[in-house]
Write a protein that holds these residues in place. Structure first.
Motif, short mmCIF file in Angstrom:
data_model
loop_
_atom_site.label_atom_id
_atom_site.label_comp_id
_atom_site.label_asym_id
_atom_site.label_seq_id
_atom_site.Cartn_x
_atom_site.Cartn_y
_atom_site.Cartn_z
N TRP A 173 -71.02 -100.07 -45.90
CA TRP A 173 -72.22 -100.53 -45.20
C TRP A 173 -72.21 -102.06 -45.06
N ARG A 195 -80.27 -101.02 -47.71
CA ARG A 195 -79.94 -100.38 -46.43
C ARG A 195 -81.07 -99.43 -46.02
N LEU A 230 -80.34 -105.11 -42.18
CA LEU A 230 -79.06 -105.11 -41.50
C LEU A 230 -77.98 -105.59 -42.46
N HIS A 251 -77.41 -98.95 -36.05
CA HIS A 251 -78.13 -99.14 -37.31
C HIS A 251 -79.52 -98.50 -37.27
#
Length: 468
Positions: A64, A250, A255, A321
């Motif tokens: 991530w 997350r 972001l 996202h």
């Protein structure tokens, strides 16, 4: 000059926490800045606490964050032969020896030392016995009694340790597993690690590791111990300061580029600049700009920085996202062009992806619920004819863009002698269910003729059936 090789070597005994993520980031940035290599190693010799779930959690967090590795992942549990080979080298050279002292005897040695005000340590009972391998025996380093061991740290400068403070510490336990300090040195040697960047809670391990390097006759790598990460109250980060798992941030709608920007600023600086893109971090990061003071984790600053990254990003980059947050609400965001158009209207109003997803409800949920107070205030009999007139003009529009929409609204306002607010707010409630949204022409353009007309029809029907 040799190629820079850094490593991140987490123990898989839980999730990847904030401090570990920053250590990984600094190693990654140093490798990328210098054109070097970044290696991932899993230190899983703690058989009791290491779990596959924790390994996967580490992979997930690094993925991530966008921290990729050039080599690995290597697992210490697969490298026992290498550790044993180096143990044999040390024993054969007289730099290490077998010890059969029982744990109770060692504790008695330490108690005796404490009683005299000395440092609790192993007293060297087996140091010169010349014992060979046997079940349950540990292997200890034959450490020097005199002199000093100096850590030339790239961040902290020279740190001097008196060798008399170090005892003959264990290299391999009685169960055959290497200790952390020994396994780490063998790994870093054989993986040709040139620079070890880690938290300053490891400083006390470093003189022991230097002694192992010296006993093995291997050149020392560079050491750089970065300051701790503290909570907003300047105490060590813990759960009471909020989430400590990287993936929790997350899930909070941050972001990855914003989070690594925030992590980088925890102990590193480049003038007064706060906002950094990923490429800027790689370009500007140097160990010389890492400070000696602890970084303070400020959630307010983190959220503000995330908002800046959301506003600066291209909708196309935000779409992947945001999509999981929409999917979690049961909304279909497969139409990428539609999703990007919606995002463009929400960026300036969203601090997190969670907020953006919540504000996007009317774009992806055709069965929007009308807020009762908003409907009672704005969807009344006096706007019935203006809404019908607007609806019919929208159906007849040849081009459905903001310029054409503005002209249609101007015609309706002139026909019914209304100001923009008197028609825009009822339309806003009809289209979104609430009185707060992006600009009215923006959302009409994004929603498109079919959705807008259907929602106006529903609002008109609501007024008709609510009016006495």
């Amino acid at each position: 000059m040799s190629t820079v090789r850094t490593r991140f070597a987490p123990s898989p005994t839980g999730y990847l926490h904030v401090g570990g993520a920053r250590t990984a980031l600094f190693n990654w940035l140093h490798a990328r800045h210098t054109g070097g290599h970044f290696i991932l190693r899993i230190e899983d010799t703690d058989r009791v606490r290491s779990t596959d779930a924790s390994v996967q959690a580490i992979f997930e967090a690094l993925q991530w964050l966008g921290i990729d590795y050039d080599e690995g992942p290597f697992y210490q549990s697969d490298r026992l032969e290498a550790y044993n080979t180096h143990i044999d080298r040390l024993v054969d050279a007289g730099h290490a020896y077998y010890c059969t002292c029982a744990p109770e005897a060692i504790e008695a040695m330490r108690e005796k030392a404490r009683a005299t005000g000395a440092k609790p340590r192993y007293d060297g009972t087996c140091r010169d016995k010349g014992l060979g391998p046997r079940p349950g025996a540990v292997v200890r380093l034959r450490a020097p009694f005199t002199g000093t061991t100096v850590v030339n740290d790239r961040i902290k400068g020279a740190i001097v340790f008196a060798n008399e403070e170090l005892d003959d510490f264990v290299l391999r336990r009685g169960d055959g597993m290497p200790t952390y300090n020994f396994a780490a040195v063998v790994d870093d040697m054989t993986m040709n690690i040139t620079t070890i960047i880690r938290g300053d809670d490891h400083v006390m391990n470093t003189p022991k590791q230097i002694l192992i390097y010296q006993a093995l006759g291997h050149p020392l790598p560079e050491f750089a111990h970065v300051p701790m990460v503290l909570g907003h109250d300047r105490t060590r980060m813990s759960k009471r300061h909020g989430a400590t798992s990287v993936t929790a941030y997350r899930d909070m709608g941050l972001l990855p580029d914003a989070f690594i920007n925030f992590l980088a600023r925890l102990g590193w600086s480049y003038g007064d600049q706060e906002f950094f893109t990923r490429s800027e971090l790689i370009e500007k990061f140097t160990l010389e700009r890492v400070g000696k003071s602890a970084g303070v984790f400020d959630p307010v600053k983190m959220t503000a920085l995330n908002a800046d990254h959301i506003q600066a990003a291209a909708p196309a980059d935000l779409a992947p996202h945001l999509r999981p947050f929409l999917a979690a609400r049961g909304w279909d965001a497969a139409d990428d062009a539609y999703l990007q158009a919606a995002i463009a209207t929400l960026q300036a109003r969203s601090k997190t992806l969670v907020e953006m997803a919540e504000q996007a409800h009317f774009y992806f949920n055709d069965a929007i619920a009308l807020d009762e107070k908003a409907a009672a205030k704005f969807l009344k009999a006096n706007v019935l004819d203006p809404l019908r007139g607007l609806r019919d003009r929208l159906v007849a529009l040849a081009t459905f863009d903001e310029k054409a929409l503005e002209e249609v609204f101007a015609q309706v306002m002139e026909q019914f002698d209304l100001k923009l607010g008197k028609i825009a707010q009822p339309v806003r409630v009809a289209l979104t269910g609430t009185t707060v949204s992006p600009g009215i022409f923006e959302i009409i353009t994004v929603l498109g003729r079919e959705r807008v007309v259907a929602r106006l029809d529903r609002a008109i029907d609501h007024i008709v059936h609510k009016t006495p």
